[in-house]
Write a protein that holds these residues in place. Structure first.
Motif, PDB file in Angstrom:
ATOM      1  N   GLU A  48       4.965  16.977 -19.373  1.00 31.92           N
ATOM      2  CA  GLU A  48       4.260  15.791 -19.856  1.00 31.92           C
ATOM      3  C   GLU A  48       4.116  14.840 -18.679  1.00 31.92           C
ATOM      4  O   GLU A  48       5.047  14.668 -17.886  1.00 31.92           O
ATOM      5  CB  GLU A  48       5.088  15.145 -20.966  1.00 31.92           C
ATOM      6  N   GLU A  49       2.920  14.236 -18.540  1.00 33.74           N
ATOM      7  CA  GLU A  49       2.717  13.343 -17.408  1.00 33.74           C
ATOM      8  C   GLU A  49       3.681  12.161 -17.479  1.00 33.74           C
ATOM      9  O   GLU A  49       4.232  11.854 -18.528  1.00 33.74           O
ATOM     10  CB  GLU A  49       1.269  12.840 -17.327  1.00 33.74           C
ATOM     11  N   VAL A  50       3.880  11.536 -16.338  1.00 31.92           N
ATOM     12  CA  VAL A  50       4.734  10.356 -16.233  1.00 31.92           C
ATOM     13  C   VAL A  50       3.824   9.143 -16.087  1.00 31.92           C
ATOM     14  O   VAL A  50       2.949   9.127 -15.217  1.00 31.92           O
ATOM     15  CB  VAL A  50       5.682  10.469 -15.017  1.00 31.92           C
ATOM     16  N   ARG A  51       4.031   8.151 -16.933  1.00 31.49           N
ATOM     17  CA  ARG A  51       3.255   6.908 -16.854  1.00 31.49           C
ATOM     18  C   ARG A  51       4.187   5.798 -16.398  1.00 31.49           C
ATOM     19  O   ARG A  51       5.234   5.576 -16.997  1.00 31.49           O
ATOM     20  CB  ARG A  51       2.649   6.556 -18.214  1.00 31.49           C
ATOM     21  N   GLY A  55       0.798  -1.219   0.000  1.00 35.00           N
ATOM     22  CA  GLY A  55       0.000   0.000   0.000  1.00 35.00           C
ATOM     23  C   GLY A  55       0.829   1.266   0.000  1.00 35.00           C
ATOM     24  O   GLY A  55       0.300   2.351  -0.230  1.00 35.00           O
ATOM     25  N   ASP A  56       2.128   1.145   0.274  1.00 37.08           N
ATOM     26  CA  ASP A  56       2.991   2.320   0.201  1.00 37.08           C
ATOM     27  C   ASP A  56       3.331   2.616  -1.257  1.00 37.08           C
ATOM     28  O   ASP A  56       3.058   1.822  -2.153  1.00 37.08           O
ATOM     29  CB  ASP A  56       4.266   2.109   1.021  1.00 37.08           C
ATOM     30  N   LEU A  57       3.956   3.749  -1.482  1.00 36.80           N
ATOM     31  CA  LEU A  57       4.179   4.236  -2.844  1.00 36.80           C
ATOM     32  C   LEU A  57       5.654   4.266  -3.231  1.00 36.80           C
ATOM     33  O   LEU A  57       6.042   4.993  -4.139  1.00 36.80           O
ATOM     34  CB  LEU A  57       3.562   5.636  -2.986  1.00 36.80           C
ATOM     35  N   GLY A  58       6.465   3.455  -2.569  1.00 37.81           N
ATOM     36  CA  GLY A  58       7.900   3.453  -2.859  1.00 37.81           C
ATOM     37  C   GLY A  58       8.220   3.164  -4.308  1.00 37.81           C
ATOM     38  O   GLY A  58       9.119   3.793  -4.889  1.00 37.81           O
ATOM     39  N   ALA A  59       7.493   2.232  -4.933  1.00 40.88           N
ATOM     40  CA  ALA A  59       7.741   1.919  -6.348  1.00 40.88           C
ATOM     41  C   ALA A  59       7.385   3.103  -7.242  1.00 40.88           C
ATOM     42  O   ALA A  59       8.048   3.364  -8.248  1.00 40.88           O
ATOM     43  CB  ALA A  59       6.952   0.677  -6.765  1.00 40.88           C
ATOM     44  N   VAL A  60       6.357   3.842  -6.870  1.00 38.45           N
ATOM     45  CA  VAL A  60       5.968   5.039  -7.632  1.00 38.45           C
ATOM     46  C   VAL A  60       7.025   6.127  -7.457  1.00 38.45           C
ATOM     47  O   VAL A  60       7.456   6.754  -8.437  1.00 38.45           O
ATOM     48  CB  VAL A  60       4.578   5.541  -7.189  1.00 38.45           C
ATOM     49  N   ALA A  61       7.458   6.350  -6.215  1.00 37.38           N
ATOM     50  CA  ALA A  61       8.465   7.381  -5.951  1.00 37.38           C
ATOM     51  C   ALA A  61       9.762   7.094  -6.696  1.00 37.38           C
ATOM     52  O   ALA A  61      10.329   7.986  -7.335  1.00 37.38           O
ATOM     53  CB  ALA A  61       8.730   7.484  -4.446  1.00 37.38           C
ATOM     54  N   SER A  62      10.235   5.849  -6.637  1.00 36.35           N
ATOM     55  CA  SER A  62      11.491   5.529  -7.331  1.00 36.35           C
ATOM     56  C   SER A  62      11.304   5.555  -8.839  1.00 36.35           C
ATOM     57  O   SER A  62      12.185   6.000  -9.574  1.00 36.35           O
ATOM     58  CB  SER A  62      12.039   4.184  -6.854  1.00 36.35           C
ATOM     59  N   LEU A 105       9.210   7.476 -10.504  1.00 39.34           N
ATOM     60  CA  LEU A 105       9.154   8.891 -10.879  1.00 39.34           C
ATOM     61  C   LEU A 105      10.551   9.483 -10.927  1.00 39.34           C
ATOM     62  O   LEU A 105      10.919  10.154 -11.897  1.00 39.34           O
ATOM     63  CB  LEU A 105       8.286   9.674  -9.892  1.00 39.34           C
ATOM     64  N   ASP A 106      11.353   9.233  -9.886  1.00 42.49           N
ATOM     65  CA  ASP A 106      12.716   9.780  -9.873  1.00 42.49           C
ATOM     66  C   ASP A 106      13.539   9.253 -11.051  1.00 42.49           C
ATOM     67  O   ASP A 106      14.306  10.006 -11.663  1.00 42.49           O
ATOM     68  CB  ASP A 106      13.405   9.457  -8.545  1.00 42.49           C
ATOM     69  N   GLU A 107      13.363   7.994 -11.382  1.00 38.70           N
ATOM     70  CA  GLU A 107      14.081   7.424 -12.526  1.00 38.70           C
ATOM     71  C   GLU A 107      13.666   8.118 -13.825  1.00 38.70           C
ATOM     72  O   GLU A 107      14.510   8.456 -14.655  1.00 38.70           O
ATOM     73  CB  GLU A 107      13.791   5.926 -12.608  1.00 38.70           C
ATOM     74  N   GLU A 108      12.373   8.348 -13.994  1.00 37.62           N
ATOM     75  CA  GLU A 108      11.898   9.022 -15.206  1.00 37.62           C
ATOM     76  C   GLU A 108      12.365  10.474 -15.253  1.00 37.62           C
ATOM     77  O   GLU A 108      12.729  10.990 -16.313  1.00 37.62           O
ATOM     78  CB  GLU A 108      10.374   8.951 -15.295  1.00 37.62           C
ATOM     79  N   LEU A 109      12.382  11.139 -14.101  1.00 40.38           N
ATOM     80  CA  LEU A 109      12.882  12.515 -14.062  1.00 40.38           C
ATOM     81  C   LEU A 109      14.349  12.569 -14.455  1.00 40.38           C
ATOM     82  O   LEU A 109      14.772  13.460 -15.210  1.00 40.38           O
ATOM     83  CB  LEU A 109      12.668  13.118 -12.666  1.00 40.38           C
ATOM     84  N   ARG A 110      15.146  11.616 -13.965  1.00 43.66           N
ATOM     85  CA  ARG A 110      16.566  11.565 -14.352  1.00 43.66           C
ATOM     86  C   ARG A 110      16.699  11.345 -15.855  1.00 43.66           C
ATOM     87  O   ARG A 110      17.527  11.967 -16.512  1.00 43.66           O
ATOM     88  CB  ARG A 110      17.288  10.454 -13.587  1.00 43.66           C
ATOM     89  N   ARG A 111      15.860  10.463 -16.400  1.00 44.07           N
ATOM     90  CA  ARG A 111      15.893  10.192 -17.840  1.00 44.07           C
ATOM     91  C   ARG A 111      15.586  11.459 -18.641  1.00 44.07           C
ATOM     92  O   ARG A 111      16.153  11.688 -19.700  1.00 44.07           O
ATOM     93  CB  ARG A 111      14.887   9.089 -18.187  1.00 44.07           C
ATOM     94  N   ARG A 112      14.742  12.314 -18.090  1.00 42.58           N
ATOM     95  CA  ARG A 112      14.387  13.571 -18.757  1.00 42.58           C
ATOM     96  C   ARG A 112      15.391  14.684 -18.465  1.00 42.58           C
ATOM     97  O   ARG A 112      15.209  15.811 -18.896  1.00 42.58           O
ATOM     98  CB  ARG A 112      12.992  14.027 -18.311  1.00 42.58           C
TER      99      ARG A 112
END
Length: 195
Positions: free
Chosen positions: A97-100, A19-26, A28-35
């Protein structure tokens, strides 16, 4: 019925429990680094439930979205409507642009992350279009907005202050819902998620 939109703190955002969002947080950070962008940054701790107005966000969307959808079609492009309404996580970052992410959310097989500045700009445009009164946008206690619209206060205000906003209070609720959510995310520096 209906769904709740709530703010989350650091423990749930970075956590590893079910139920935590650790996979979402990591993710998102990975996608931000890619951008080529910096990571999301620190998230404040969970607010104390008795911490007073404005510390946590919780609202319930339980009214029809038909009028709101029509309002969006009138004032927004399809892509803008998707930016405003198509996310499952709202973060206090500017995202062109949203992150999917291929991480299941509470209501879908993927998680769609939108930036609060973009959502706020679109929601404020709709608020201006219907002349939404400021008092609908300044409620800060948990479920305050939901209660203001459902307990008759909004209807009484619409009688005293007629205008387009009062012609469809369900649509007005959703406009205020998105404005207040985005403002809270930016003010508190925290993500919001549907539960």
């Amino acid at each position: 019925m209906g769904v709740y939109l709530v703010s989350v703190g650091a423990r749930q955002w970075y956590g590893t429990d079910e139920g935590d969002l650790g996979a979402v947080a990591s993710g998102l950070d990975e996608e931000l680094r890619r951008r080529g962008l910096p990571p999301c940054g620190p998230v404040p701790p969970e607010p104390d439930p008795g911490g007073g107005p404005g510390t946590g966000f919780e609202e319930k969307s339980a009214v029809s979205m038909d009028g709101f959808a029509a309002l969006c079609r009138t004032h927004l492009t399809p892509q803008e409507e998707e930016t405003l309404c198509g996310w499952s996580v709202l973060v206090p970052l500017a995202l062109d642009e949203e992150v999917r992410l291929l991480v299941g959310s509470n209501y879908a097989d993927e998680t769609v992350i939108a930036g609060a500045p973009q959502v706020l700009a679109l929601a404020e445009r709709l608020a201006a279009a219907i002349g939404l009164p400021q008092e609908a946008l300044t409620v800060r206690e948990r479920l305050g907005l939901t209660n203001w619209f459902l307990n008759g206060a909004a209807a009484r205000r619409a009688e005293a202050l007629p205008g387009p906003w009062g012609e469809d209070l369900d649509a007005a609720f959703h406009v205020a819902f998105f404005v207040c959510a985005a403002r809270h995310a930016l003010r508190r520096g925290c993500p919001l998620v549907y539960v």
